[in-house]
Design a protein around this motif. Structure first.
Motif, mmCIF file in Angstrom:
data_model
loop_
_atom_site.group_PDB
_atom_site.id
_atom_site.type_symbol
_atom_site.label_atom_id
_atom_site.label_comp_id
_atom_site.label_asym_id
_atom_site.label_seq_id
_atom_site.Cartn_x
_atom_site.Cartn_y
_atom_site.Cartn_z
ATOM 1 N N SER A 54 11.432 -34.099 -9.666
ATOM 2 C CA SER A 54 10.903 -34.972 -8.627
ATOM 3 C C SER A 54 12.025 -35.667 -7.853
ATOM 4 O O SER A 54 12.924 -36.265 -8.454
ATOM 5 N N GLN A 55 11.939 -35.618 -6.526
ATOM 6 C CA GLN A 55 12.891 -36.361 -5.712
ATOM 7 C C GLN A 55 12.431 -37.798 -5.507
ATOM 8 O O GLN A 55 13.145 -38.607 -4.933
ATOM 9 N N TRP A 56 11.217 -38.108 -5.974
ATOM 10 C CA TRP A 56 10.678 -39.465 -5.851
ATOM 11 C C TRP A 56 10.940 -40.309 -7.099
ATOM 12 O O TRP A 56 10.788 -41.511 -7.069
ATOM 13 N N GLU A 57 11.314 -39.663 -8.207
ATOM 14 C CA GLU A 57 11.654 -40.371 -9.439
ATOM 15 C C GLU A 57 13.171 -40.535 -9.507
ATOM 16 O O GLU A 57 13.907 -39.556 -9.574
ATOM 17 N N ALA A 97 15.716 -18.450 5.022
ATOM 18 C CA ALA A 97 14.526 -19.180 5.478
ATOM 19 C C ALA A 97 14.074 -20.209 4.453
ATOM 20 O O ALA A 97 13.499 -21.246 4.809
ATOM 21 N N PHE A 98 14.312 -19.915 3.172
ATOM 22 C CA PHE A 98 14.092 -20.908 2.128
ATOM 23 C C PHE A 98 15.441 -21.531 1.815
ATOM 24 O O PHE A 98 16.414 -20.821 1.591
ATOM 25 N N ASP A 99 15.509 -22.849 1.784
ATOM 26 C CA ASP A 99 16.770 -23.552 1.554
ATOM 27 C C ASP A 99 16.521 -24.714 0.607
ATOM 28 O O ASP A 99 15.838 -25.678 0.959
ATOM 29 N N ALA A 100 17.055 -24.618 -0.606
ATOM 30 C CA ALA A 100 16.857 -25.663 -1.608
ATOM 31 C C ALA A 100 17.799 -26.846 -1.416
ATOM 32 O O ALA A 100 17.737 -27.817 -2.166
ATOM 33 N N GLY A 101 18.673 -26.786 -0.406
ATOM 34 C CA GLY A 101 19.639 -27.863 -0.198
ATOM 35 C C GLY A 101 19.300 -28.795 0.946
ATOM 36 O O GLY A 101 20.160 -29.519 1.444
ATOM 37 N N LEU A 102 18.027 -28.806 1.383
ATOM 38 C CA LEU A 102 17.621 -29.574 2.562
ATOM 39 C C LEU A 102 17.259 -31.031 2.269
ATOM 40 O O LEU A 102 16.688 -31.701 3.131
ATOM 41 N N GLY A 103 17.585 -31.514 1.088
ATOM 42 C CA GLY A 103 17.130 -32.840 0.691
ATOM 43 C C GLY A 103 17.515 -33.965 1.635
ATOM 44 O O GLY A 103 16.729 -34.877 1.890
ATOM 45 N N ARG A 104 18.701 -33.900 2.199
ATOM 46 C CA ARG A 104 19.113 -34.963 3.126
ATOM 47 C C ARG A 104 18.291 -34.923 4.408
ATOM 48 O O ARG A 104 17.960 -35.967 4.986
ATOM 49 N N THR A 106 15.125 -33.713 4.707
ATOM 50 C CA THR A 106 13.755 -34.157 4.445
ATOM 51 C C THR A 106 13.695 -35.670 4.297
ATOM 52 O O THR A 106 12.719 -36.300 4.715
ATOM 53 N N GLU A 107 14.730 -36.261 3.729
ATOM 54 C CA GLU A 107 14.780 -37.734 3.640
ATOM 55 C C GLU A 107 14.907 -38.344 5.032
ATOM 56 O O GLU A 107 14.205 -39.305 5.369
ATOM 57 N N ALA A 108 15.788 -37.795 5.858
ATOM 58 C CA ALA A 108 16.011 -38.354 7.193
ATOM 59 C C ALA A 108 14.767 -38.277 8.064
ATOM 60 O O ALA A 108 14.545 -39.141 8.922
ATOM 61 N N TRP A 109 13.934 -37.270 7.823
ATOM 62 C CA TRP A 109 12.722 -37.091 8.617
ATOM 63 C C TRP A 109 11.506 -37.770 7.996
ATOM 64 O O TRP A 109 10.383 -37.621 8.499
ATOM 65 N N GLY A 110 11.707 -38.504 6.920
ATOM 66 C CA GLY A 110 10.613 -39.289 6.352
ATOM 67 C C GLY A 110 9.731 -38.561 5.373
ATOM 68 O O GLY A 110 8.631 -39.027 5.065
ATOM 69 N N PHE A 111 10.191 -37.418 4.827
ATOM 70 C CA PHE A 111 9.378 -36.654 3.892
ATOM 71 C C PHE A 111 9.901 -36.732 2.462
ATOM 72 O O PHE A 111 9.506 -35.933 1.615
ATOM 73 N N GLY A 112 10.758 -37.694 2.194
ATOM 74 C CA GLY A 112 11.319 -37.841 0.857
ATOM 75 C C GLY A 112 10.992 -39.187 0.243
ATOM 76 O O GLY A 112 10.054 -39.872 0.650
ATOM 77 N N SER A 113 11.791 -39.583 -0.729
ATOM 78 C CA SER A 113 11.512 -40.797 -1.495
ATOM 79 C C SER A 113 11.683 -42.072 -0.675
ATOM 80 O O SER A 113 11.111 -43.112 -1.014
#
Length: 310
Positions: A54-57, A97-104, A106-113
């Motif tokens: 979880s990226q929210w925990e 097309a699939f990228d597991a390193g997009l965490g920054r 998704t956070e910047a766009w408001g879809f993360g923790s």
């Protein structure tokens, strides 16, 4: 962590039903002759995925990995390593097309923790440093300077598989398990029928839903209508194109993939969403995937999907 759950018995059908909440969504199980430990076992499997991925925990293994120094190999639990390995395999097969390193991103766009944002962030260039590496020999992972691990496009499917495998291990052969729209069906119902499910269609489409028999099969759908936000008169999808670092604008509303593994179905549904309808179906045919892409009021289906209609 599961917040609430209950079990009820459908005596006429011989099916016991369980529901609960996990991973920010709901889950449900219909099972034939499950043991008394079923509720605890399913909850434990889902909780393990939250604990690791979880990226929210804040104290999940994924979150600790993202806070650790970039460029350093890190040991992670076997389950997390397994999902990262699968994610990177889909990334290679899909041309990124699939990228597991997009965490920054998704956070910047408001879809993360960090939660929702009021406006679109400034453009960022795609970076080779946004990489996640996996060492097969030691089952360790490391990230590039611009990367943060985000498994939201595949972890939910893995959670279904993990719980399903536990059920099979304890002798439950016939069940239908669903987590936030991702499903896996094993065996058959007591009446001899398979587990029939309807594929969700985008609310903007006038297409009739597909009805699918899940007999030892999983189905996952990636829908751009489910999450997103609007700013400045424009709606932004929660699906990102790794090539541009921005939400997709290819007209795809949803992608559904059928596979034995719910994790693989989930990951490929995410990847195909990024490619656009024609390219997605071409790749699905190359990978021999049963896939259906909805764009506007038009459906595009792969050869494997059509073959399942026969």
């Amino acid at each position: 962590m599961t917040l609430a759950a209950f079990a009820a018995c459908d005596a006429r059908a011989g099916i016991e039903r369980f529901v609960g909440e996990s991973m920010g969504t709901s889950w449900s199980l219909q099972a034939v002759a499950p043991p008394a430990s079923t509720l605890h076992g399913v909850e434990a499997a889902l909780a393990l995925v939250v604990e690791q991925m979880s990226q929210w925990e804040a104290e999940s293994d994924l979150s600790r990995f993202n806070r650790a120094r970039a460029g350093v190999w890190r040991e992670v639990p076997d389950e997390l390593a397994h999902v990262v390995k699968a994610a990177l395999r889909i990334a290679r097969a899909s041309g990124g097309a699939f990228d597991a390193g997009l965490g920054r991103l998704t956070e910047a766009w408001g879809f993360g923790s960090a939660g929702a944002v009021d406006s679109a962030p400034p453009p960022t260039s795609a970076s080779a440093a946004r990489t996640i590496d996996f060492d097969r020999a030691t089952r360790r992972i490391r990230r590039g300077e611009g990367a943060a691990l985000d498994l939201s496009g595949i972890a939910k499917g893995y959670a279904v598989d993990l719980a399903a495998d536990w059920l099979l291990d304890v002798g439950v052969r016939h069940f239908l398990l669903e987590l936030g729209g991702e499903l896996r069906g094993e065996g058959i119902r007591p009446d001899g029928q398979p587990w029939w499910v309807d594929v969700e269609m985008p609310p903007t489409a006038s297409l009739a839903p597909w009805r699918i028999a899940l007999h030892d099969l999983s189905v996952a759908t990636s829908g751009n209508y489910r999450r997103g936000f609007s700013a400045g008169g424009q709606h932004y999808s929660h699906s990102f194109d790794p090539a541009t670092g921005r939400p997709i604008v290819n007209g795809v509303a949803s992608v559904t993939v059928l596979h034995r593994s719910c994790m693989i179905a989930d990951g490929w549904a995410t990847a195909l969403t990024v490619l656009g309808p024609e390219a997605a179906i071409a790749l699905a045919d190359k990978q021999e995937l049963a896939a259906c892409v909805v764009a506007g009021d038009r459906e595009y289906v792969s050869r494997a999907w059509r073959a399942m209609l026969d």
